[in-house]
Design a protein around this motif. Structure first.
Motif, mmCIF file in Angstrom:
data_model
loop_
_atom_site.group_PDB
_atom_site.id
_atom_site.type_symbol
_atom_site.label_atom_id
_atom_site.label_comp_id
_atom_site.label_asym_id
_atom_site.label_seq_id
_atom_site.Cartn_x
_atom_site.Cartn_y
_atom_site.Cartn_z
ATOM 1 N N MET A 62 19.637 18.237 24.818
ATOM 2 C CA MET A 62 21.279 17.789 24.618
ATOM 3 C C MET A 62 21.521 19.368 24.242
ATOM 4 S SD MET A 62 23.772 16.171 23.634
ATOM 5 C CE MET A 62 23.066 14.237 23.910
ATOM 6 N N GLN A 63 22.733 19.807 24.759
ATOM 7 C CA GLN A 63 23.396 21.049 24.589
ATOM 8 C C GLN A 63 24.598 20.704 24.021
ATOM 9 O OE1 GLN A 63 22.972 22.297 28.641
ATOM 10 N NE2 GLN A 63 22.895 24.413 27.812
ATOM 11 N N PHE A 64 25.153 21.727 23.310
ATOM 12 C CA PHE A 64 26.563 21.644 22.458
ATOM 13 C C PHE A 64 27.485 21.232 23.509
ATOM 14 C CE2 PHE A 64 24.599 24.620 19.211
ATOM 15 C CZ PHE A 64 24.742 23.336 18.162
ATOM 16 N N SER A 65 27.492 21.637 24.671
ATOM 17 C CA SER A 65 28.658 21.264 25.829
ATOM 18 C C SER A 65 28.533 19.873 26.194
ATOM 19 C CB SER A 65 28.464 22.361 26.970
ATOM 20 O OG SER A 65 27.071 22.096 27.486
ATOM 21 N N ASP A 66 27.419 19.199 25.988
ATOM 22 C CA ASP A 66 27.382 17.884 26.351
ATOM 23 C C ASP A 66 28.015 16.757 25.260
ATOM 24 O OD1 ASP A 66 25.582 18.436 28.785
ATOM 25 O OD2 ASP A 66 23.909 18.329 27.230
ATOM 26 N N ILE A 67 28.594 17.614 24.078
ATOM 27 C CA ILE A 67 29.028 16.815 23.013
ATOM 28 C C ILE A 67 30.749 16.794 22.854
ATOM 29 C CG2 ILE A 67 29.165 16.382 20.536
ATOM 30 C CD1 ILE A 67 26.242 17.834 20.651
ATOM 31 N N VAL A 68 31.265 15.696 22.902
ATOM 32 C CA VAL A 68 32.706 15.483 22.823
ATOM 33 C C VAL A 68 33.419 15.866 21.532
ATOM 34 C CG1 VAL A 68 34.794 13.923 22.917
ATOM 35 C CG2 VAL A 68 32.585 13.426 24.159
ATOM 36 N N GLY A 69 34.161 17.145 21.591
ATOM 37 C CA GLY A 69 34.936 17.481 20.487
ATOM 38 C C GLY A 69 33.913 18.284 19.655
ATOM 39 N N GLN A 70 34.514 18.269 18.170
ATOM 40 C CA GLN A 70 33.522 18.747 17.096
ATOM 41 C C GLN A 70 33.459 20.316 17.240
ATOM 42 O OE1 GLN A 70 33.659 16.931 14.945
ATOM 43 N NE2 GLN A 70 33.186 14.858 15.431
ATOM 44 N N GLU A 71 34.442 21.015 17.829
ATOM 45 C CA GLU A 71 34.210 22.334 18.066
ATOM 46 C C GLU A 71 34.041 23.051 16.747
ATOM 47 O OE1 GLU A 71 33.935 23.416 20.984
ATOM 48 O OE2 GLU A 71 34.390 21.374 21.832
ATOM 49 N N ALA A 72 34.691 22.750 15.728
ATOM 50 C CA ALA A 72 34.321 23.536 14.397
ATOM 51 C C ALA A 72 33.056 23.434 13.896
ATOM 52 C CB ALA A 72 35.334 23.090 13.378
ATOM 53 N N VAL A 73 32.569 22.133 14.018
ATOM 54 C CA VAL A 73 31.073 21.884 13.482
ATOM 55 C C VAL A 73 30.169 22.818 14.474
ATOM 56 C CG1 VAL A 73 29.314 20.323 13.282
ATOM 57 C CG2 VAL A 73 31.667 19.674 12.550
ATOM 58 N N LYS A 74 30.247 22.844 15.757
ATOM 59 C CA LYS A 74 29.541 23.633 16.708
ATOM 60 C C LYS A 74 29.683 25.025 16.200
ATOM 61 C CE LYS A 74 30.438 20.457 20.667
ATOM 62 N NZ LYS A 74 31.180 20.289 22.024
ATOM 63 N N LYS A 75 30.663 25.517 16.095
ATOM 64 C CA LYS A 75 30.722 26.973 15.839
ATOM 65 C C LYS A 75 29.965 27.085 14.475
ATOM 66 C CE LYS A 75 34.257 30.495 15.169
ATOM 67 N NZ LYS A 75 35.567 30.792 14.983
ATOM 68 N N HIS A 76 30.190 26.403 13.564
ATOM 69 C CA HIS A 76 29.497 26.585 12.326
ATOM 70 C C HIS A 76 28.124 26.535 12.513
ATOM 71 C CE1 HIS A 76 27.616 25.875 8.283
ATOM 72 N NE2 HIS A 76 27.532 24.767 8.596
ATOM 73 N N LEU A 77 27.445 25.642 13.058
ATOM 74 C CA LEU A 77 25.932 25.375 13.352
ATOM 75 C C LEU A 77 25.309 26.733 13.943
ATOM 76 C CD1 LEU A 77 25.795 21.662 14.334
ATOM 77 C CD2 LEU A 77 24.990 22.814 12.148
ATOM 78 N N ILE A 78 25.981 27.099 14.925
ATOM 79 C CA ILE A 78 25.664 28.354 15.925
ATOM 80 C C ILE A 78 25.471 29.569 15.035
ATOM 81 C CG2 ILE A 78 26.301 29.720 17.759
ATOM 82 C CD1 ILE A 78 27.515 27.215 19.299
ATOM 83 N N GLN A 79 26.739 29.678 14.107
ATOM 84 C CA GLN A 79 26.746 30.687 13.187
ATOM 85 C C GLN A 79 25.733 30.882 12.107
ATOM 86 O OE1 GLN A 79 29.126 33.007 13.886
ATOM 87 N NE2 GLN A 79 28.176 34.481 12.582
ATOM 88 N N THR A 80 25.535 29.651 11.739
ATOM 89 C CA THR A 80 24.219 29.728 10.817
ATOM 90 C C THR A 80 22.703 30.285 11.625
ATOM 91 O OG1 THR A 80 23.318 27.463 11.474
ATOM 92 C CG2 THR A 80 24.996 27.612 9.619
ATOM 93 N N VAL A 81 22.572 30.004 12.784
ATOM 94 C CA VAL A 81 21.573 30.479 13.571
ATOM 95 C C VAL A 81 21.548 31.935 13.731
ATOM 96 C CG1 VAL A 81 20.088 30.466 15.680
ATOM 97 C CG2 VAL A 81 21.168 28.269 14.781
ATOM 98 N N LYS A 82 22.825 32.582 14.249
ATOM 99 C CA LYS A 82 23.159 33.880 14.438
ATOM 100 C C LYS A 82 23.019 34.555 12.991
ATOM 101 C CE LYS A 82 26.279 33.253 18.242
ATOM 102 N NZ LYS A 82 27.495 33.424 18.954
ATOM 103 N N ASP A 83 23.014 34.043 11.958
ATOM 104 C CA ASP A 83 23.087 34.757 10.703
ATOM 105 C C ASP A 83 21.741 34.654 10.124
ATOM 106 O OD1 ASP A 83 25.766 35.589 10.962
ATOM 107 O OD2 ASP A 83 26.493 33.973 9.654
#
Length: 382
Positions: A1-22
């Protein structure tokens, strides 16, 4: 399951990805969102991104060995726990893993009703038993096989009762590189001792245009119908898919025609609707039709209250709302909503649809044609 497969929720996706980067990945997180908004697929996409061997800027690669195994839910360091209907006290979630994989891959937005259909539930109550709690402790005490992280996705922790206390120490002090992702719908039903040990990730309802776009582009639904279903879904993709499954009628034109017959006190038409299309459309469609009718009348109430900013309906429905509202009082609208909600209640309890819709039609005639309203407390003279 990739983030691109998920409908909407762009703000949540951005937050989750940022926690990994940081490198700020909390070891215990609670994904909290209503059924059908995407909390479960988000948790899986997050875990896949963390374990991806070739992370992209905004998603996992989808091609590495880890991603391929995650896509089939067979990664050895990915574990699931969920409510099930135990036949024996020693049963654990692992006994039902094949059904779980099948259900999730068919519909990542599923709710408990869809999950129940995959199992031989009979009259048993779903729960996460003590045997499952002990199995979780045992699995997570082992070293990771392939990935940097061991991941447990626990769906519906609301079904953990006192058994959940067995997991408290593990959640508070987990083995190194162990990730707990809890996915819940109702925070009030979760043990407070578990909530206090997790970081909350709130998943909002989906936007109507996001659901409509998914239905039209992915499911091939006509745009007008997609907008209508999105409007009725209340931000839940699962609700929209359920509505689509039982969608066999144009609710807008049917409601408009029925309302006109009642307003004009057209007896033969009223009987025809009550014994014909409305009575024969099937219980799920009847419930959805009444839900649509209630929604339209509520939009009329908002129009009467001069709050156009709160009205968010497709163009055809907006034309209906703006044309009918000036002819109705707020009291009439409220009476109609009350009767429609009562009808929905009785349909759910298997009332005879012919009798029910005829009764509702006659009440609507009294409200619309003769403006006969039930007395309110303010109108009663003591």
């Amino acid at each position: 399951m990739q983030f691109s497969d998920i409908v909407g929720q762009e703000a949540v996706k951005k937050h989750l990805i940022q926690t990994v980067k940081d490198e700020r990945i909390s070891h215990a997180q609670l994904f909290l969102g209503a059924e059908g908004v995407g909390a479960l697929p988000l948790a899986l996409a997050y875990a896949q991104y963390i374990c991806c061997e070739n992370k992209q800027e905004n998603d996992s690669c989808g091609q590495c060995a880890s991603c391929r195994k995650y896509s089939k839910l067979v990664h050895p360091d990915l574990h699931f726990s969920y409510p099930f209907f135990a036949k024996h006290k020693e049963d654990t979630a692992l006994n039902f893993i094949e059904q779980w994989r099948k259900a999730f891959l068919q519909n990542p937005y599923m709710g408990m009703d869809e999950w129940r259909e995959q199992l031989e539930a009979e009259n048993k109550q779903a729960n996460i038993n003590i045997a499952e709690a002990h199995a979780i402790i045992k699995k997570l005490s082992l070293k990771a096989f392939e990935a940097e992280y061991k991941v447990l996705i626990l769906w519906m922790p609301e079904y953990l009762e006192k058994e959940g206390n067995a997991l408290l120490k593990l959640i508070e002090e987990p083995p190194q590189k162990t990730l707990f992702l809890l996915v819940a719908q109702n925070q009030e039903q979760i043990l407070n001792t578990i909530i206090s040990r997790t970081q909350l990730v709130k998943i909002p309802k989906l936007k109507k245009d996001e659901i409509a776009h998914y239905l039209s582009e992915i499911k091939g639904v006509e745009p007008a119908l997609a907008k209508q279903l999105a409007y009725l879904s209340n931000g839940s993709l699962q609700s929209a898919l359920h509505l689509l499954q039982h969608q066999e009628h144009d609710y807008h034109n049917l409601f408009l025609s029925w309302l006109r017959a009642c307003w004009g006190n057209k007896g033969l038409e009223i009987v025809s609707y009550s014994e014909g299309e409305l009575a024969k459309m099937g219980r799920e469609n009847q419930k959805n039709f009444l839900r649509y009718a209630v929604s339209m009348m509520r939009e009329c109430a908002l129009f009467k209250a001069e709050t156009p900013g709160l009205i968010n309906v497709p163009e055809s429905e907006l034309k209906f709302v703006s044309s009918i509202s000036p002819s109705l009082s707020l009291a009439q609208i409220q009476e109609i909503i009350t009767e429609l909600e009562k009808a929905q209640y009785h349909i759910e309890r298997n009332a005879n649809p012919k009798i029910l819709f005829l009764d509702v039609s006659l009440i609507l005639v009294k409200i619309l044609k003769f403006k006969t309203l039930r007395p309110t407390a303010d109108s009663i003279i003591l």
